[in-house]
Design a protein around this motif. Structure first.
Motif, PDB file in Angstrom:
ATOM      1  N   UNK A 154      11.831  11.725  50.185  1.00 53.26           N
ATOM      2  CA  UNK A 154      13.131  11.030  50.186  1.00 53.26           C
ATOM      3  C   UNK A 154      13.700  10.013  51.157  1.00 53.26           C
ATOM      4  N   UNK A 209       1.514   7.513  55.902  1.00 54.50           N
ATOM      5  CA  UNK A 209       2.656   8.451  56.187  1.00 54.50           C
ATOM      6  C   UNK A 209       3.021   8.978  54.759  1.00 54.50           C
ATOM      7  N   UNK A 210       3.573  10.132  54.795  1.00 52.12           N
ATOM      8  CA  UNK A 210       3.995  10.878  53.530  1.00 52.12           C
ATOM      9  C   UNK A 210       5.165  11.257  53.674  1.00 52.12           C
ATOM     10  N   UNK A 232      16.668  19.325  49.769  1.00 51.07           N
ATOM     11  CA  UNK A 232      16.144  17.818  49.817  1.00 51.07           C
ATOM     12  C   UNK A 232      16.503  17.189  48.280  1.00 51.07           C
ATOM     13  N   UNK A 233      16.134  17.998  47.169  1.00 46.80           N
ATOM     14  CA  UNK A 233      16.502  17.476  45.995  1.00 46.80           C
ATOM     15  C   UNK A 233      17.820  17.277  45.779  1.00 46.80           C
ATOM     16  N   UNK A 276      -1.901   4.587  60.115  1.00 50.68           N
ATOM     17  CA  UNK A 276      -2.040   5.925  59.576  1.00 50.68           C
ATOM     18  C   UNK A 276      -1.167   6.302  58.484  1.00 50.68           C
ATOM     19  N   UNK A 331      18.733  14.222  48.251  1.00 45.02           N
ATOM     20  CA  UNK A 331      17.854  12.935  48.278  1.00 45.02           C
ATOM     21  C   UNK A 331      17.705  12.309  49.459  1.00 45.02           C
ATOM     22  N   UNK A 332      17.339  13.153  50.473  1.00 43.38           N
ATOM     23  CA  UNK A 332      17.258  12.812  51.804  1.00 43.38           C
ATOM     24  C   UNK A 332      16.489  13.669  52.534  1.00 43.38           C
ATOM     25  N   UNK A 333      15.965  13.088  53.715  1.00 41.38           N
ATOM     26  CA  UNK A 333      15.242  13.760  54.693  1.00 41.38           C
ATOM     27  C   UNK A 333      15.919  13.885  56.003  1.00 41.38           C
ATOM     28  N   UNK A 360       0.793  13.404  46.030  1.00 38.09           N
ATOM     29  CA  UNK A 360       1.456  13.454  47.115  1.00 38.09           C
ATOM     30  C   UNK A 360       1.115  14.863  47.689  1.00 38.09           C
ATOM     31  N   UNK A 361       1.600  15.031  48.846  1.00 36.14           N
ATOM     32  CA  UNK A 361       1.209  16.334  49.474  1.00 36.14           C
ATOM     33  C   UNK A 361      -0.198  16.794  50.035  1.00 36.14           C
ATOM     34  N   UNK A 401       9.242  12.967  61.464  1.00 34.74           N
ATOM     35  CA  UNK A 401       8.803  12.777  59.903  1.00 34.74           C
ATOM     36  C   UNK A 401       7.892  11.799  59.748  1.00 34.74           C
ATOM     37  N   UNK A 402       7.710  10.865  60.727  1.00 39.01           N
ATOM     38  CA  UNK A 402       6.800   9.547  60.691  1.00 39.01           C
ATOM     39  C   UNK A 402       5.562  10.250  61.183  1.00 39.01           C
ATOM     40  N   UNK A 403       5.455  11.443  61.663  1.00 42.35           N
ATOM     41  CA  UNK A 403       4.099  11.784  62.261  1.00 42.35           C
ATOM     42  C   UNK A 403       4.245  11.746  63.904  1.00 42.35           C
TER      43      UNK A 403
END
Lengths: 388, 347
Positions: free
Chosen positions: A94, A90-91, B281-282, A88, B285-287, B346-347, B231-233
């Motif tokens: 950062x 992945x989006x 985030x900006x 799948x 620069x991290x999630x 994206x998005x 974050x990876x789903x």
């Protein structure tokens, strides 16, 4: 040594929302083997994989992991015993390649997922192993689909579990990287004794890399067995609806069928013959061959293309009868191609055959290492114009 | 090694950003307490702030009885909405999700409205802070349930946001009908509250707000590891030892509670939940939730304090709704995000 069953599937039915996609699966996966689930699109390969890795619940039956019921294994333990790589998309913005890969170490870390030096070492080693080191500092959204897939694979490896489940690990990859990835998996399997379970779309690659094949078609498992057994059973041809000779299990070769027209008859074979055959196929020209020895590499290729081939056993002289049969067949063809091979006592009848056909006024081509001829291309165009 | 440096570099960056944000929060809070119809200098503010209320001193009365309450409210309010936004963005795996856009704030508003206007009709006191919070909580949870029910059917997040907007309009209509039918003094306050404003905050409200926020800030932070894996789903999270169903439930609960507690007292404040996590985030620069959560809390607090300050000073002596200010900041940001989406796919 008794072979250890890592995963046992017992009357397992898998599917979504109670709807069964693959029914009554009966299979055991042995430790340290590379297992491949093959099946056409939508056959339920991914569903099987997701069920075995407990991403989706099973419909009925049982999955056992090292003898324990899968449902009873704690999530945290499962994560250390089994790593999963999916297809799948992945989006995430950062995160760099290395940060995503390092997530594979999370099951080994504490409450706040602080990575130790050893964790980072493992991650870096896995990146090197997958030749993904150049992706370390690249942000995930900057990567191509293939590169993302690679990073996810690294993440799976970094999880350092004994079982590695991969859903189409070769997806999005070019042929070189496909081979590389399968090679890496194979090596993990042989050197580190990991059990690899993957789905693939390439039966030829599966045959070359995997110890065990599971073929899925029409809601059921056709066969689950050692690669050689499966090949001999002919189930692979049944799986993809290949006609008998389109897939050659010995060479792991998939070929387009040759058209049945009598366009070119090739006498003997030489180093460029395999390329010639492929070109004939590309230009929709039918061909026949004779007389070959059955250990000639051209023989299985021509057979896989379903062309009429006259052959004699290896290391025996071409018989009078075989040459005569070849002559009768060849007479009906438009062109004769004479291969550029040395003549000896084993194949001197081929030379006689060629001379006989030439004497009859058949147009003869001596390609001398060329893999296609203008005459043949013209023949192709002519056929196309006639609407054949 | 280079890559070692990158990780360390990110660590340093996070520390610097968090320290700067903390300093910014302190400065903006002190200024916000000082600025108003009567200006009190920052040094005087600090002096008065750390002394008990002195009823003979005007500055002390202004600071303790009027401004402090409001600044604390806007501080917690901004932080709570920012965190709720971040949690929802992780849940929906989309940076445009936030309690306001998804209609959760509107749901909370409707139910607080029902509780307040209805409660008065039935003779209940509308002053009870916990009562209002409960109304807001029920509303946000009901809304969340509806959104999730739609999410089962609609896979496109953009469509889901449209669903949220529709539901939001529906709630506004219901509130409108309710206000028309109600005939009492509560309506005036309710209307102002309905636009989003910290002006009606009482110390009683602020206590509830602070307690609930404090607890849920900590609880959310404790989820960091699972949030990172999410974050990876969901599928990947499951394979890495996350109890995805529980996590999803907790995200919904936490973001619902945080939205409810702010909305109950300040009304629907728009776009904080969307813009703050994105700016964080900006900056970082991290999630990584471990740094993103504190950064969102600090920046959200700054955002809340500054927007509230603008709301009560720009048109002084009149007052603007803080919701309008946050919208003015938030909408351009959303548009920017949408444009960027089209550009990069994206998005």
């Amino acid at each position: 040594m008794a072979e250890e069953k890592v995963i046992q599937l017992d009357h397992l039915s898998v599917g979504y929302g109670g709807k069964v996609i693959v029914d009554n699966i009966q299979a055991d996966f042995l430790k340290g083997k590379m297992i491949c689930i093959l099946g056409s699109n939508g056959a339920g390969k991914t569903t099987m994989l997701k069920t075995i890795s407990r991403i989706i619940p099973k419909v009925s039956g049982e999955v056992r992991l090292n003898g324990r019921e899968l449902e009873r294994v704690r999530s945290a333990d499962l994560a250390r015993e089994m790593a999963v790589v999916l297809t799948q998309k992945i989006d995430i913005g950062n995160l760099t390649g290395r940060e995503v890969a390092a997530m594979g170490r999370y099951p080994h870390t504490g409450f706040f997922c602080k990575l130790s030096d050893r964790d980072l070492e493992v991650v870096d080693r896995c990146m090197e192993l997958c030749s993904a080191a150049y992706l370390k500092d690249m942000y995930f959204y900057e990567m191509s689909d293939g590169e993302k897939q690679k990073v996810m694979l690294v993440r799976g490896l970094a999880q350092d579990a004994d079982i590695l489940m991969l859903d189409e690990p070769t997806n999005h990859l070019d042929i070189k990287h496909k081979l590389d990835v399968l090679h890496i998996l194979r090596r993990l399997c042989v050197r580190e004794g990991k059990t690899i379970i993957c789905t693939l779309h390439e039966p030829d690659l599966a045959v070359k890399c995997c110890d065990w094949l599971v073929l899925v078609k029409d809601d059921r498992v056709l066969v689950s067995g050692a690669t050689e057994q499966v090949l001999e059973s002919g189930a692979l041809e049944e799986l993809y609806g290949f006609s008998a000779r389109q897939f050659n299990p010995d060479l792991g070769l998939v070929q387009y069928l040759s058209v049945p027209d009598k366009d070119v008859y090739i006498v003997g074979s030489d180093a460029s013959t395999p390329k010639l055959l492929r070109n004939l196929n590309k230009f929709y020209l039918g061909f026949g061959m004779g007389v070959l020895h059955d250990n000639d590499v051209v023989y299985p290729i021509a057979r896989a293309m379903n062309a009429p081939v006259e052959a004699v056993p290896a290391y025996t002289p071409v018989t009078e009868a075989a040459a005569e049969r070849a002559y009768r067949t060849a007479r009906d063809y438009r062109y004769i191609v004479i291969s550029d091979c040395p003549v000896c006592s084993l194949n001197e009848r081929n030379r006689a055959l060629a001379q006989r056909l030439e004497a009859e006024g058949k147009p003869v081509l001596r390609l001398a290492g060329e893999t296609m001829a203008e005459e043949l291309e013209a023949l192709c165009r002519e056929k196309m114009e006639c609407g054949q | 090694m280079k890559e070692q440096n990158t990780l360390r570099h990110k660590g340093v960056r996070a520390t610097v950003v968090l320290l700067v944000l903390a300093a910014l929060l302190a400065v903006s809070a002190v200024l916000a307490i000082g600025i108003g119809s009567v200006f009190i200098s920052p040094s005087r503010v600090l002096e008065v702030l750390f002394q008990p209320t002195d009823l003979t001193n005007t500055d002390s009365i202004i600071v303790h009885n009027m401004r402090l309450c409001r600044v604390v409210a806007s501080l917690f309010g901004g932080a709570a909405l920012a965190l709720a936004g971040l949690l929802l963005q992780i849940l929906f795996n989309n940076p445009i999700a936030d309690p306001y856009v998804l209609g959760i704030s509107s749901g909370a508003r409707l139910f607080v409205g029902l509780a307040v206007l209805g409660g008065v009709t039935f003779g209940l006191s509308s002053d009870n802070s916990w009562f209002m919070f409960a109304g807001g909580f029920v509303g946000s949870m009901v809304m969340m349930a509806v959104i999730l029910a739609f999410a089962q059917k609609i896979k496109s997040v953009t469509s889901l946001l449209i669903v949220g907007m529709m539901l939001s309009y529906l709630c506004s209509a219901a509130v409108g009908i309710m206000t028309s039918l109600s005939d009492n003094d509560a309506v005036a306050d309710f209307t102002r509250w309905g636009m989003g404003s910290f002006s009606l905050m009482t110390w009683d409200n602020v206590k509830v707000l602070a307690v609930v926020c404090g607890v849920f800030f900590v609880l959310s932070f404790l989820l960091s590891k699972s949030l990172n894996l999410y974050l990876l789903g969901e599928a990947y999270a499951k394979t890495m030892g996350v109890n995805a169903r529980l996590l999803r439930f907790l995200i919904i609960l936490f973001s619902g509670v945080l939205t409810a507690v702010v909305t109950a007292f300040a009304g629907p404040v728009a776009f904080v939940g969307m813009s703050v996590p994105h700016i964080s985030r900006l900056l970082l620069k991290s999630e990584d939730s471990r740094v993103l959560i504190p950064a969102c809390l600090l920046l959200g607090a700054v955002f809340g304090v500054v927007c509230d300050l603008l709301a009560r000073t720009v048109a002084a002596p009149g007052e603007l709704a803080v919701g309008n200010i946050t919208s003015c900041v938030g909408v351009p940001l959303v548009l920017f995000l949408l444009l960027r989406k089209n550009k990069s796919g994206r998005y």
